[in-house]
Design a protein around this motif. Structure first.
Motif, PDB file in Angstrom:
ATOM      1  N   ARG A 165       0.829  -1.210   0.000  1.00 50.72           N
ATOM      2  CA  ARG A 165       0.000   0.000   0.000  1.00 50.72           C
ATOM      3  C   ARG A 165       0.860   1.255   0.000  1.00 50.72           C
ATOM      4  O   ARG A 165       1.924   1.292   0.614  1.00 50.72           O
ATOM      5  N   GLU A 166       0.345   2.295  -0.627  1.00 50.84           N
ATOM      6  CA  GLU A 166       1.017   3.596  -0.626  1.00 50.84           C
ATOM      7  C   GLU A 166       1.194   4.089   0.812  1.00 50.84           C
ATOM      8  O   GLU A 166       2.269   4.525   1.204  1.00 50.84           O
TER       9      GLU A 166
ATOM     10  N   THR B 270     -14.136  19.162   5.462  1.00 53.56           N
ATOM     11  CA  THR B 270     -13.745  17.750   5.505  1.00 53.56           C
ATOM     12  C   THR B 270     -12.708  17.394   4.443  1.00 53.56           C
ATOM     13  O   THR B 270     -11.869  16.527   4.688  1.00 53.56           O
ATOM     14  N   VAL B 271     -12.743  18.056   3.307  1.00 53.81           N
ATOM     15  CA  VAL B 271     -11.712  17.812   2.292  1.00 53.81           C
ATOM     16  C   VAL B 271     -10.351  18.255   2.826  1.00 53.81           C
ATOM     17  O   VAL B 271      -9.353  17.530   2.691  1.00 53.81           O
ATOM     18  N   ALA B 272     -10.312  19.421   3.454  1.00 57.92           N
ATOM     19  CA  ALA B 272      -9.045  19.917   4.008  1.00 57.92           C
ATOM     20  C   ALA B 272      -8.542  18.999   5.129  1.00 57.92           C
ATOM     21  O   ALA B 272      -7.353  18.652   5.172  1.00 57.92           O
ATOM     22  N   LEU B 273      -9.444  18.599   6.023  1.00 56.95           N
ATOM     23  CA  LEU B 273      -9.043  17.710   7.122  1.00 56.95           C
ATOM     24  C   LEU B 273      -8.603  16.346   6.589  1.00 56.95           C
ATOM     25  O   LEU B 273      -7.603  15.786   7.051  1.00 56.95           O
ATOM     26  N   GLY B 274      -9.331  15.812   5.620  1.00 60.26           N
ATOM     27  CA  GLY B 274      -8.971  14.521   5.027  1.00 60.26           C
ATOM     28  C   GLY B 274      -7.596  14.557   4.390  1.00 60.26           C
ATOM     29  O   GLY B 274      -6.790  13.631   4.555  1.00 60.26           O
ATOM     30  N   ALA B 275      -7.302  15.636   3.679  1.00 56.26           N
ATOM     31  CA  ALA B 275      -5.985  15.772   3.044  1.00 56.26           C
ATOM     32  C   ALA B 275      -4.886  15.834   4.097  1.00 56.26           C
ATOM     33  O   ALA B 275      -3.812  15.232   3.925  1.00 56.26           O
ATOM     34  N   GLU B 276      -5.147  16.534   5.185  1.00 56.67           N
ATOM     35  CA  GLU B 276      -4.135  16.628   6.241  1.00 56.67           C
ATOM     36  C   GLU B 276      -3.924  15.270   6.921  1.00 56.67           C
ATOM     37  O   GLU B 276      -2.793  14.898   7.239  1.00 56.67           O
ATOM     38  N   ILE B 277      -5.001  14.514   7.121  1.00 56.35           N
ATOM     39  CA  ILE B 277      -4.871  13.174   7.705  1.00 56.35           C
ATOM     40  C   ILE B 277      -4.019  12.297   6.794  1.00 56.35           C
ATOM     41  O   ILE B 277      -3.092  11.617   7.257  1.00 56.35           O
ATOM     42  N   VAL B 278      -4.330  12.298   5.507  1.00 51.49           N
ATOM     43  CA  VAL B 278      -3.563  11.476   4.552  1.00 51.49           C
ATOM     44  C   VAL B 278      -2.099  11.905   4.554  1.00 51.49           C
ATOM     45  O   VAL B 278      -1.197  11.054   4.595  1.00 51.49           O
ATOM     46  N   ASP B 279      -1.832  13.198   4.530  1.00 55.19           N
ATOM     47  CA  ASP B 279      -0.444  13.682   4.547  1.00 55.19           C
ATOM     48  C   ASP B 279       0.293  13.215   5.798  1.00 55.19           C
ATOM     49  O   ASP B 279       1.435  12.758   5.722  1.00 55.19           O
ATOM     50  N   ARG B 280      -0.348  13.354   6.947  1.00 53.77           N
ATOM     51  CA  ARG B 280       0.306  12.954   8.204  1.00 53.77           C
ATOM     52  C   ARG B 280       0.499  11.438   8.274  1.00 53.77           C
ATOM     53  O   ARG B 280       1.498  10.964   8.817  1.00 53.77           O
ATOM     54  N   GLU B 281      -0.453  10.666   7.733  1.00 53.83           N
ATOM     55  CA  GLU B 281      -0.266   9.211   7.682  1.00 53.83           C
ATOM     56  C   GLU B 281       0.883   8.843   6.745  1.00 53.83           C
ATOM     57  O   GLU B 281       1.633   7.914   7.024  1.00 53.83           O
ATOM     58  N   ARG B 282       1.025   9.578   5.644  1.00 53.83           N
ATOM     59  CA  ARG B 282       2.152   9.337   4.723  1.00 53.83           C
ATOM     60  C   ARG B 282       3.482   9.571   5.430  1.00 53.83           C
ATOM     61  O   ARG B 282       4.424   8.801   5.279  1.00 53.83           O
TER      62      ARG B 282
ATOM     63  N   ALA C 103       2.971  12.462  16.688  1.00 53.69           N
ATOM     64  CA  ALA C 103       2.370  12.224  15.371  1.00 53.69           C
ATOM     65  C   ALA C 103       1.002  11.565  15.487  1.00 53.69           C
ATOM     66  O   ALA C 103       0.047  11.983  14.827  1.00 53.69           O
ATOM     67  N   THR C 104       0.906  10.528  16.315  1.00 56.54           N
ATOM     68  CA  THR C 104      -0.368   9.821  16.435  1.00 56.54           C
ATOM     69  C   THR C 104      -1.416  10.651  17.166  1.00 56.54           C
ATOM     70  O   THR C 104      -2.605  10.574  16.847  1.00 56.54           O
ATOM     71  N   THR C 105      -0.994  11.460  18.117  1.00 54.70           N
ATOM     72  CA  THR C 105      -1.931  12.350  18.810  1.00 54.70           C
ATOM     73  C   THR C 105      -2.501  13.373  17.835  1.00 54.70           C
ATOM     74  O   THR C 105      -3.702  13.647  17.845  1.00 54.70           O
ATOM     75  N   LYS C 106      -1.670  13.916  16.957  1.00 48.56           N
ATOM     76  CA  LYS C 106      -2.141  14.892  15.973  1.00 48.56           C
ATOM     77  C   LYS C 106      -3.097  14.234  14.979  1.00 48.56           C
ATOM     78  O   LYS C 106      -4.128  14.817  14.624  1.00 48.56           O
ATOM     79  N   ILE C 107      -2.773  13.031  14.523  1.00 54.15           N
ATOM     80  CA  ILE C 107      -3.668  12.320  13.607  1.00 54.15           C
ATOM     81  C   ILE C 107      -5.012  12.060  14.285  1.00 54.15           C
ATOM     82  O   ILE C 107      -6.070  12.267  13.683  1.00 54.15           O
TER      83      ILE C 107
END
Length: 187
Positions: free
Chosen positions: A39-40, A103-115, A134-138
């Motif tokens: 997975r990416e 939600t688009v902005a939050l979703g993008a930030e979640i994906v970025d932080r998970e990356r 990192a996990t607390t912020k996510i």
């Protein structure tokens, strides 16, 4: 936030996540992650990533939806069946637009932080203190994402009249038009 407070928060979050996940992992085969190593972002499926980047609900608002608080996207898709007035349509669209932008902005930030988290593990450069941060912020972002979806449901409900709410429940498969429902507050 002090280090001890962050550790307590992280431990509390871990306990909650463990409790929620326990029934699932107790019934999974011995190799539940086989095939996911390519997975990416290891923690997110391609569908998860796409949903987050599109601002989709992904079940985050079930507490509202299944307790009689319609979602704006569903109300708009059922506008004809619900006999929405033009004013209602505009109001629900405004709720949806605010939610979607957020939600688009939050979703993008979640994906970025998970990356970033995934990359740090892959490169072996993650220390325990950075992991907790990192996990607390996510987790905070995930909470804000869920709140944004739930807020949209909360804002949508008062825009509909009781007959429309009953029709919505019926159309969504949650019971007949006269199914019992508590706490109707319209204004």
């Amino acid at each position: 936030m002090k280090g001890s407070e962050m550790k307590l928060r992280t431990l509390a979050l871990a306990a909650v996540l463990f409790t929620l996940a326990a029934p699932a992992w107790a019934q999974t085969p011995a190799q539940p992650y086989a095939g996911q190593q390519g997975r990416e972002v290891k923690a997110l499926s391609a569908e998860d990533i796409a949903g987050l980047l599109r601002g989709e609900g992904m079940g985050l608002a079930k507490a509202a939806e299944l307790n009689g608080y319609p979602g704006p996207a569903h109300v708009l898709s059922l506008a004809a069946e619900l006999n929405l007035t033009e004013a209602q349509r505009r109001q629900v669209q405004a709720v949806f637009d605010r939610m979607h932008t957020n939600t688009v902005a939050l979703g993008a930030e979640i994906v970025d932080r998970e990356r970033v988290l995934d990359r740090q593990f892959a490169e072996g450069e993650l220390a325990a203190d950075r992991l907790a941060e990192a996990t607390t912020k996510i987790a905070e972002l995930q909470g804000r994402l869920r709140a944004a979806h739930l807020t949209a449901h909360l804002e949508t409900r008062p825009l509909l009249v009781p007959d429309q709410l009953a029709a919505y429940r019926r159309l969504r498969g949650y019971g007949g038009a006269d199914a019992p429902h508590r706490h109707h507050h319209h204004g």
